[in-house]
Enzyme design. Structure first.
Site, PDB file in Angstrom:
ATOM      1  N   ASN A 152      62.085  10.088  57.484  1.00 19.39           N
ATOM      2  CA  ASN A 152      62.681  10.400  56.173  1.00 19.39           C
ATOM      3  C   ASN A 152      63.331  11.783  56.096  1.00 19.39           C
ATOM      4  OD1 ASN A 152      60.159  11.605  56.228  1.00 19.39           O
ATOM      5  ND2 ASN A 152      59.820  11.344  54.041  1.00 19.39           N
ATOM      6  N   GLU A 250      50.399  15.974  58.644  1.00 16.61           N
ATOM      7  CA  GLU A 250      50.900  15.954  57.263  1.00 16.61           C
ATOM      8  C   GLU A 250      51.246  14.510  56.954  1.00 16.61           C
ATOM      9  OE1 GLU A 250      50.567  18.148  55.059  1.00 16.61           O
ATOM     10  OE2 GLU A 250      49.916  19.701  56.446  1.00 16.61           O
ATOM     11  N   CYS A 284      57.651  12.319  51.022  1.00 20.89           N
ATOM     12  CA  CYS A 284      56.191  12.393  50.861  1.00 20.89           C
ATOM     13  C   CYS A 284      55.851  13.085  49.551  1.00 20.89           C
ATOM     14  CB  CYS A 284      55.584  13.143  52.036  1.00 20.89           C
ATOM     15  SG  CYS A 284      56.372  14.729  52.303  1.00 20.89           S
ATOM     16  N   GLU A 464      52.186  23.840  57.299  1.00 18.99           N
ATOM     17  CA  GLU A 464      53.359  24.073  58.142  1.00 18.99           C
ATOM     18  C   GLU A 464      54.281  25.058  57.429  1.00 18.99           C
ATOM     19  OE1 GLU A 464      54.599  20.619  60.720  1.00 18.99           O
ATOM     20  OE2 GLU A 464      54.195  19.579  58.852  1.00 18.99           O
TER      21      GLU A 464
HETATM   22  P1  NAD Z   1      54.631   6.463  60.756  1.00 22.58           P
HETATM   23  O1  NAD Z   1      53.229   6.956  60.712  1.00 22.58           O
HETATM   24  O2  NAD Z   1      54.856   5.014  60.862  1.00 22.58           O
HETATM   25  O3  NAD Z   1      55.422   7.115  61.986  1.00 22.58           O
HETATM   26  C1  NAD Z   1      55.531   8.515  62.155  1.00 22.58           C
HETATM   27  C2  NAD Z   1      55.735   8.820  63.631  1.00 22.58           C
HETATM   28  O4  NAD Z   1      54.549   8.476  64.341  1.00 22.58           O
HETATM   29  C3  NAD Z   1      56.865   8.011  64.282  1.00 22.58           C
HETATM   30  O5  NAD Z   1      57.537   8.818  65.207  1.00 22.58           O
HETATM   31  C4  NAD Z   1      56.109   6.897  64.990  1.00 22.58           C
HETATM   32  O6  NAD Z   1      56.803   6.350  66.084  1.00 22.58           O
HETATM   33  C5  NAD Z   1      54.868   7.651  65.454  1.00 22.58           C
HETATM   34  N1  NAD Z   1      53.702   6.805  65.743  1.00 22.58           N
HETATM   35  C6  NAD Z   1      53.364   5.623  65.183  1.00 22.58           C
HETATM   36  N2  NAD Z   1      52.204   5.172  65.722  1.00 22.58           N
HETATM   37  C7  NAD Z   1      51.802   6.099  66.619  1.00 22.58           C
HETATM   38  C8  NAD Z   1      50.674   6.217  67.485  1.00 22.58           C
HETATM   39  N3  NAD Z   1      49.725   5.289  67.526  1.00 22.58           N
HETATM   40  N4  NAD Z   1      50.571   7.304  68.275  1.00 22.58           N
HETATM   41  C9  NAD Z   1      51.518   8.274  68.236  1.00 22.58           C
HETATM   42  N5  NAD Z   1      52.612   8.207  67.463  1.00 22.58           N
HETATM   43  C10 NAD Z   1      52.753   7.144  66.642  1.00 22.58           C
HETATM   44  O7  NAD Z   1      55.350   7.070  59.455  1.00 22.58           O
HETATM   45  P2  NAD Z   1      56.871   6.833  58.963  1.00 22.58           P
HETATM   46  O8  NAD Z   1      56.969   5.465  58.369  1.00 22.58           O
HETATM   47  O9  NAD Z   1      57.812   7.241  60.020  1.00 22.58           O
HETATM   48  O10 NAD Z   1      57.000   7.921  57.794  1.00 22.58           O
HETATM   49  C11 NAD Z   1      56.622   7.692  56.471  1.00 22.58           C
HETATM   50  C12 NAD Z   1      55.312   8.372  56.145  1.00 22.58           C
HETATM   51  O11 NAD Z   1      55.415   9.760  56.462  1.00 22.58           O
HETATM   52  C13 NAD Z   1      54.939   8.317  54.691  1.00 22.58           C
HETATM   53  O12 NAD Z   1      53.570   8.016  54.562  1.00 22.58           O
HETATM   54  C14 NAD Z   1      55.225   9.730  54.187  1.00 22.58           C
HETATM   55  O13 NAD Z   1      54.472  10.115  53.072  1.00 22.58           O
HETATM   56  C15 NAD Z   1      54.886  10.526  55.379  1.00 22.58           C
HETATM   57  N6  NAD Z   1      55.525  11.842  55.336  1.00 22.58           N
HETATM   58  C16 NAD Z   1      54.743  12.940  55.104  1.00 22.58           C
HETATM   59  C17 NAD Z   1      55.310  14.203  55.024  1.00 22.58           C
HETATM   60  C18 NAD Z   1      54.452  15.418  54.790  1.00 22.58           C
HETATM   61  O14 NAD Z   1      54.874  16.517  55.147  1.00 22.58           O
HETATM   62  N7  NAD Z   1      53.272  15.282  54.207  1.00 22.58           N
HETATM   63  C19 NAD Z   1      56.696  14.355  55.175  1.00 22.58           C
HETATM   64  C20 NAD Z   1      57.471  13.217  55.411  1.00 22.58           C
HETATM   65  C21 NAD Z   1      56.866  11.964  55.497  1.00 22.58           C
END
Ligand code: NAD
Length: 485
Positions: A152, A250, A284, A464
């Site tokens: 995102n 995060e 997020c 962060e």
């Molecule tokens: P996701 O958890 O599906 O994926 C995030 C990353 O993790 C991707 O690169 C994915 O390929 C990787 N990943 C997935 N499974 C993994 C594993 N088993 N081991 C290692 N890496 C793995 O999340 P998303 O759909 O890409 O993003 C949306 C989520 O991110 C929402 O929940 C949102 O709230 C959160 N988000 C949080 C923040 C924050 O700073 N708090 C900022 C942006 C997004």
């Protein structure tokens, strides 16, 4: 395969060992396939980590300001390529072009900020009990850091992880989201353009399962910085603990806003809609619950609904569109299904609730901006992250009940209140269980020089950006020097 769509490992663009690729599709129009990107595996991850480990000592041995100089130059390159990067970001992520430009400029600021951090003191002189002892502490790098990022904010988040990691003498392997690989390629090209030594920054594309997991497990990786969903975060934390790595997570949010009767209601509506619907609610820190004082509930809900109904949905390059598509078809159908369930369970559906009817938008993954009214605090839609353009309106008898409702969820990322009363505002800042608190502001957005992160299930208690980045990407060494008399 176009060299621009391969991995960037050890200073070279390399095809994945698997020979497999994944299509990158424009969410505004599924017929537009942006390209095929590597679906890498363990072997690619291993190669990248080994290059990063080999480069780390030399990189850390450079004077910190010299490392900062590379980051300063990289910031200039990103700025010079702003339009190209923003257009690619819009095309693969779906946010509007102004938002894509804004995010890219934010990456420039972040890069410059962390470059400037290399000029700051990196330790303390400590008074010693010994008469001739010189006692001091200094910050030293961790080694190879893994950055695992979501789709995102495909340039801001990789930069806010990689820039401080590099500034403090670590080397990096970035595993970006498989949904937004092009922007990561653009970032790698910017590092390449400034002549960053080979292996200092590496990019490995692929799924979480095939590339992310082996990266987190790799014995030469010393730290993992992750942003994404709660389930993935918990999984990463378990592996990091088992394999002895430093980690930061995060994760999601379910961010609430309290509206008091003395608020400037017009500006509150504007900022709530911005927080809820810009970037199609895929932040997020997006506003997803509005807890309204009962004295103004009917009037305020009516204003929100009227303004929401006037918002236009469309592709990111349509200047009239307020919000674009959501990231993929499965997200579109899951968001609509969650709205339908909430409606069936008794919430009022006051606006949206479906995909737009326009024929011109039928190839994109759009969801109309949706407002649900009289949402009970215990209902699923009021507690779980939807990650789409959905706003729940809730009613509170008074400030105390509003705060209780605000805090009664597992997340604690951001929270806001609209009020003109200083005492109420200060009480809110004290009592809101959230890492980011805004008074008369939108829940989304924070300045890059300030610490960013959530409480409760939104984070691993780490932060962060700002000076907090130094805490994560360094460790402390304490040294004492005595005269050899
Ligand atoms: P996701 O958890 O599906 O994926 C995030 C990353 O993790 C991707 O690169 C994915 O390929 C990787 N990943 C997935 N499974 C993994 C594993 N088993 N081991 C290692 N890496 C793995 O999340 P998303 O759909 O890409 O993003 C949306 C989520 O991110 C929402 O929940 C949102 O709230 C959160 N988000 C949080 C923040 C924050 O700073 N708090 C900022 C942006 C997004």
């Amino acid at each position: 395969m176009d060299s621009r769509t391969t991995n960037f490992i050890g200073g070279e663009w390399r095809a994945p060992s698997t020979g497999e690729t994944m299509p990158n599709v424009n969410p505004a129009d599924r017929r537009d396939v942006i390209g095929e990107f590597p679906s890498s595996g363990e072997q690619d991850v291993d190669l990248a980590v080994r290059f990063a480990a080999e480069a780390q000592l030399g990189w850390a041995a450079l004077p910190a300001p010299a490392r900062g100089e590379f980051l300063r130059k990289a910031a200039d390159v990103i700025e010079g390529r702003l339009e190209d990067i923003a257009l690619g970001l819009m095309r693969e992520e779906g946010k509007s072009l102004p938002e894509a430009r804004g995010e890219t400029l934010r990456a420039v600021t972040l890069m410059r900020y962390h470059a400037a951090q290399t000029m700051l003191p990196d330790g303390d002189v400590i008074p010693s009990a010994g008469a001739s002892t010189f006692l001091y502490s200094l910050r030293v790098p961790l080694g190879v850091c893994a950055a695992i990022t979501p789709w995102n904010f495909p340039i801001a988040i990789p930069v806010w992880k990689c820039a401080p990691a590099l500034a403090f003498g670590n080397t990096v392997v970035l595993k970006p989201s498989e949904e937004t690989p092009l922007t990561a390629v653009h970032l790698a090209e910017c590092f390449e353009a400034v002549g960053l030594p080979n292996g200092v920054f590496n990019l490995v594309h692929g799924t979480g399962e095939a590339a992310g997991k082996p990266l987190v497990r790799h014995p030469l990786v010393r730290a993992v910085s992750f942003t994404g969903s709660v389930d993935t975060g918990k999984h990463i934390a378990r592996i990091a603990v088992e394999t002895g790595k430093k980690y930061q997570l995060e994760m999601g949010g379910k961010n609430g806003v309290v509206v008091m009767p003395d608020a400037n209601l017009e500006s509150a509506v504007t900022l709530i809609l911005q927080g809820a619907f810009k970037s199609a609610g895929e932040k997020c820190t997006a506003t997803s619950r509005v807890i309204i004082h009962q004295d103004i509930y009917a009037e305020f809900a009516a204003r929100i609904v009227e303004r929401t109904k006037a918002l236009k949905v469309g592709p990111g390059d349509d200047p009239a569109a307020y919000l674009g598509p959501v990231i993929r078809e499965s997200a579109q159908s899951s968001i609509i299904q969650q709205i339908e369930i909430a409606h069936q369970q008794g919430c009022e559906l006051l606006a949206g609730g479906a995909a737009p009817a326009e024929a011109a938008l039928r190839h994109g993954f759009y969801v109309l901006p949706t407002v649900l009214g009289r949402v009970p605090a215990g209902m699923r839609i009021a507690r779980e992250e939807v990650f789409g353009p959905v706003l729940c309106l809730m009613r509170a008898a008074d400030f105390d009940e509003a705060i209780a409702m605000l805090n009664d969820i597992e997340f604690g990322l951001s929270a806001a209140i609209f009020t003109r009363d200083l005492d109420t505002a200060l009480k809110f800042a004290e009592r809101a269980d959230a890492g980011l608190v805004r008074i008369n502001g939108e829940t989304a957005g924070v300045e890059p020089q300030a610490p960013f992160g959530g409480m409760k299930a939104s984070s691993s208690f780490s932060r962060e950006q700002g000076m907090a980045a130094r805490e994560f990407y360094t460790q402390t060494k304490t040294v004492s020097i005595d005269r050899a008399l």
